[in-house]
Design an enzyme around this catalytic site. Structure first.
Site, PDB file in Angstrom:
ATOM      1  N   LYS A  44      36.432  44.991  37.532  1.00 41.80           N
ATOM      2  CA  LYS A  44      37.616  46.094  37.253  1.00 41.80           C
ATOM      3  C   LYS A  44      37.506  47.827  37.742  1.00 41.80           C
ATOM      4  O   LYS A  44      36.397  48.003  37.529  1.00 41.80           O
ATOM      5  CB  LYS A  44      37.654  45.725  35.373  1.00 41.80           C
ATOM      6  CG  LYS A  44      38.522  47.736  34.697  1.00 41.80           C
ATOM      7  CD  LYS A  44      39.946  47.122  35.216  1.00 41.80           C
ATOM      8  CE  LYS A  44      41.046  48.360  34.516  1.00 41.80           C
ATOM      9  NZ  LYS A  44      41.746  47.700  35.667  1.00 41.80           N
ATOM     10  N   THR A  45      37.991  47.890  38.268  1.00 44.24           N
ATOM     11  CA  THR A  45      38.399  49.477  38.477  1.00 44.24           C
ATOM     12  C   THR A  45      37.918  50.808  37.689  1.00 44.24           C
ATOM     13  O   THR A  45      38.089  50.213  36.422  1.00 44.24           O
ATOM     14  CB  THR A  45      39.681  50.120  38.886  1.00 44.24           C
ATOM     15  OG1 THR A  45      40.512  49.220  40.320  1.00 44.24           O
ATOM     16  CG2 THR A  45      39.716  51.829  39.623  1.00 44.24           C
ATOM     17  N   GLY A  71      46.739  51.364  31.856  1.00 47.75           N
ATOM     18  CA  GLY A  71      45.938  52.222  31.985  1.00 47.75           C
ATOM     19  C   GLY A  71      44.871  52.079  31.893  1.00 47.75           C
ATOM     20  O   GLY A  71      43.498  53.421  31.447  1.00 47.75           O
ATOM     21  N   ASN A 122      39.588  52.542  44.785  1.00 44.45           N
ATOM     22  CA  ASN A 122      41.472  52.670  44.356  1.00 44.45           C
ATOM     23  C   ASN A 122      42.382  54.008  44.495  1.00 44.45           C
ATOM     24  O   ASN A 122      42.683  54.810  44.246  1.00 44.45           O
ATOM     25  CB  ASN A 122      41.145  52.008  43.289  1.00 44.45           C
ATOM     26  CG  ASN A 122      42.938  50.813  42.864  1.00 44.45           C
ATOM     27  OD1 ASN A 122      44.196  51.963  43.217  1.00 44.45           O
ATOM     28  ND2 ASN A 122      42.754  50.516  40.992  1.00 44.45           N
ATOM     29  N   CYS A 125      45.754  55.753  42.497  1.00 44.17           N
ATOM     30  CA  CYS A 125      45.031  56.513  41.520  1.00 44.17           C
ATOM     31  C   CYS A 125      46.195  57.425  41.082  1.00 44.17           C
ATOM     32  O   CYS A 125      46.935  58.065  42.294  1.00 44.17           O
ATOM     33  CB  CYS A 125      44.034  57.103  41.734  1.00 44.17           C
ATOM     34  SG  CYS A 125      43.740  57.492  43.316  1.00 44.17           S
ATOM     35  N   SER A 189      49.336  45.957  43.284  1.00 47.94           N
ATOM     36  CA  SER A 189      50.724  45.449  41.905  1.00 47.94           C
ATOM     37  C   SER A 189      52.326  46.152  42.731  1.00 47.94           C
ATOM     38  O   SER A 189      51.682  46.958  43.385  1.00 47.94           O
ATOM     39  CB  SER A 189      50.358  45.983  40.252  1.00 47.94           C
ATOM     40  OG  SER A 189      49.863  46.908  40.150  1.00 47.94           O
ATOM     41  N   GLY A 215      51.948  38.331  40.550  1.00 48.77           N
ATOM     42  CA  GLY A 215      52.319  37.049  41.245  1.00 48.77           C
ATOM     43  C   GLY A 215      52.586  36.488  41.853  1.00 48.77           C
ATOM     44  O   GLY A 215      53.416  37.938  42.964  1.00 48.77           O
ATOM     45  N   GLY A 243      47.503  38.930  46.321  1.00 52.64           N
ATOM     46  CA  GLY A 243      49.369  39.661  46.099  1.00 52.64           C
ATOM     47  C   GLY A 243      49.626  37.987  45.805  1.00 52.64           C
ATOM     48  O   GLY A 243      49.974  37.383  47.010  1.00 52.64           O
TER      49      GLY A 243
HETATM   50  C1  LIG Z   1      47.279  52.712  38.548  1.00 52.97           C
HETATM   51  C2  LIG Z   1      45.785  52.987  37.667  1.00 52.97           C
HETATM   52  C3  LIG Z   1      45.953  53.344  36.118  1.00 52.97           C
HETATM   53  C4  LIG Z   1      45.722  54.496  38.151  1.00 52.97           C
HETATM   54  C5  LIG Z   1      44.920  52.025  38.298  1.00 52.97           C
HETATM   55  C6  LIG Z   1      43.884  50.895  37.816  1.00 52.97           C
HETATM   56  C7  LIG Z   1      45.430  49.567  38.090  1.00 52.97           C
HETATM   57  C8  LIG Z   1      46.687  49.268  36.321  1.00 52.97           C
HETATM   58  C9  LIG Z   1      46.139  49.543  35.091  1.00 52.97           C
HETATM   59  O1  LIG Z   1      44.555  50.087  34.846  1.00 52.97           O
HETATM   60  O2  LIG Z   1      46.716  49.898  34.631  1.00 52.97           O
HETATM   61  N1  LIG Z   1      46.875  48.351  37.429  1.00 52.97           N
HETATM   62  C10 LIG Z   1      47.306  47.598  38.111  1.00 52.97           C
HETATM   63  O3  LIG Z   1      47.978  46.431  38.481  1.00 52.97           O
HETATM   64  N2  LIG Z   1      46.812  48.408  38.904  1.00 52.97           N
HETATM   65  C11 LIG Z   1      45.918  49.459  38.948  1.00 52.97           C
HETATM   66  O4  LIG Z   1      45.148  49.929  40.145  1.00 52.97           O
END
Ligand SMILES: CC(C)(C)CCc1c(C(=O)O)[nH]c(=O)[nH]c1=O
Length: 305
Positions: A44-45, A71, A122, A125, A189, A215, A243
């Site tokens: 997970k990021t 988030g 990632n 951000c 996404s 998806g 993707g």
């Molecule tokens: C959009 C961010 C919350 C800044 C990064 C984490 C992230 C999230 C997320 O943790 O909401 N969801 C995604 O589909 N892609 C992402 O890169």
């Protein structure tokens, strides 16, 4: 039949792994992937400190895909780094932060660690208030990468959101080609979609229901981003395709477009880690029918009319 993939000096048994964010929040989840037929995993990021993430419901799926506004909930860089340092084999550590200053802090921490896998930075951000995410702010992306490669000595690639304008592919590729980036992972996404339920209501709570789409909904966009960067990037920057992967045929199409590793997100969320064996078998069937013995024989061989 040889399904091996090489990125820089790293070799993987096959092209399959999870997409960041899915089934990769805890060590238990990461162990489940490590003990599956997947050839690697990405965490997970993560950020410098743990994060709770957004209020629920923050994830929703239907037969065509998923929408999320998690988030960035994660257990913090130390949790993932300590775990990764204990492993043999090659894995991916996904990181980001809420501003470029903290991105340097988290990358300096990794630089000083004994982590020997690949960092997936990632770039979806958020940027400073009122500006688009970093990957949609070309000047900021260029400056960030220039600053990173003044000190960062390990292997790093970037996770990108989708682009929809050919000029944006040109601009982004020109930036990326300037730096010793090991891979580009397309796509994240598709940002800020809405799904509505039968009560005239959005399906996730954060951001008035606006969330990232995954998806089957996003496969054509994902394939186009993979192929656009494959056509434009130096050959030593490998493409990771993410993707819309539900079947072996989808993996085949990502590789046809130029992908090396192929990541599975929404489908993994639905099917759990047995999905890797199913999709690997389906890919082998397709390769047998077409008389291919390795991925190199068809990677990037997408035909035009
Ligand atoms: C959009 C961010 C919350 C800044 C990064 C984490 C992230 C999230 C997320 O943790 O909401 N969801 C995604 O589909 N892609 C992402 O890169």
């Amino acid at each position: 039949m040889n399904l091996k993939v090489k990125i820089k000096d790293f070799e993987f048994e096959n092209p399959l792994m999870n997409a960041a964010g899915v089934n990769c929040y805890t060590i238990d989840e990461l162990e489940e992937i490590r003990n599956s037929k997947a050839a690697s995993f990405v965490t997970k990021t993560c950020t410098l400190n743990t994060r709770q993430g957004n209020l629920e419901p923050r994830y929703y799926e239907n037969e065509l895909g998923s929408i999320n506004s998690m988030g960035l909930p994660n257990l913090g860089i130390d949790y993932y780094l300590n775990y990764l340092e204990s492993l043999d084999g090659t894995y991916f550590l996904s990181v980001t932060e809420m501003n470029t200053e903290n991105i340097h802090k988290i990358l300096e921490k990794i630089n000083e660690s004994s982590f020997n896998g690949l960092v997936e930075l990632n770039l979806s951000c958020p940027n400073i208030e009122g500006k688009p995410q970093i990957a949609y702010d070309f000047k900021t992306t260029d400056k960030l990468l220039a600053d990173i490669f003044k000190y960062f000595k390990k292997d790093l690639g970037v996770k990108l959101p989708p682009y929809f304008d050919l000029a944006h592919f040109d601009i982004m590729a020109n930036i990326l080609n300037k730096y010793p980036i090991r891979f580009v992972n397309s796509i994240n996404s598709i940002g800020n979609a809405i799904i509505i339920d039968e009560n005239d209501t959005v399906v996730i709570k954060p951001k008035n229901g606006f969330g990232g789409l995954g998806g089957e909904y996003i496969k054509p966009t994902a394939l186009a981003n993979v192929n656009a960067f494959y056509r434009r990037l130096n050959k030593d920057i490998k493409i990771i395709g993410t993707g819309g992967v539900n079947t072996g045929r989808d993996v085949y199409e990502h590789i046809l477009c130029g992908a090396y590793m192929v990541q599975i997100g929404t489908r993994l969320q639905k099917e759990k880690s047995k999905v890797f064996e199913r999709i690997l078998n389906e890919l082998k069937e397709i390769m047998k029918e077409k008389n291919y013995n390795s991925l190199d024989e068809f990677r990037g061989k997408l035909k035009t009319l």
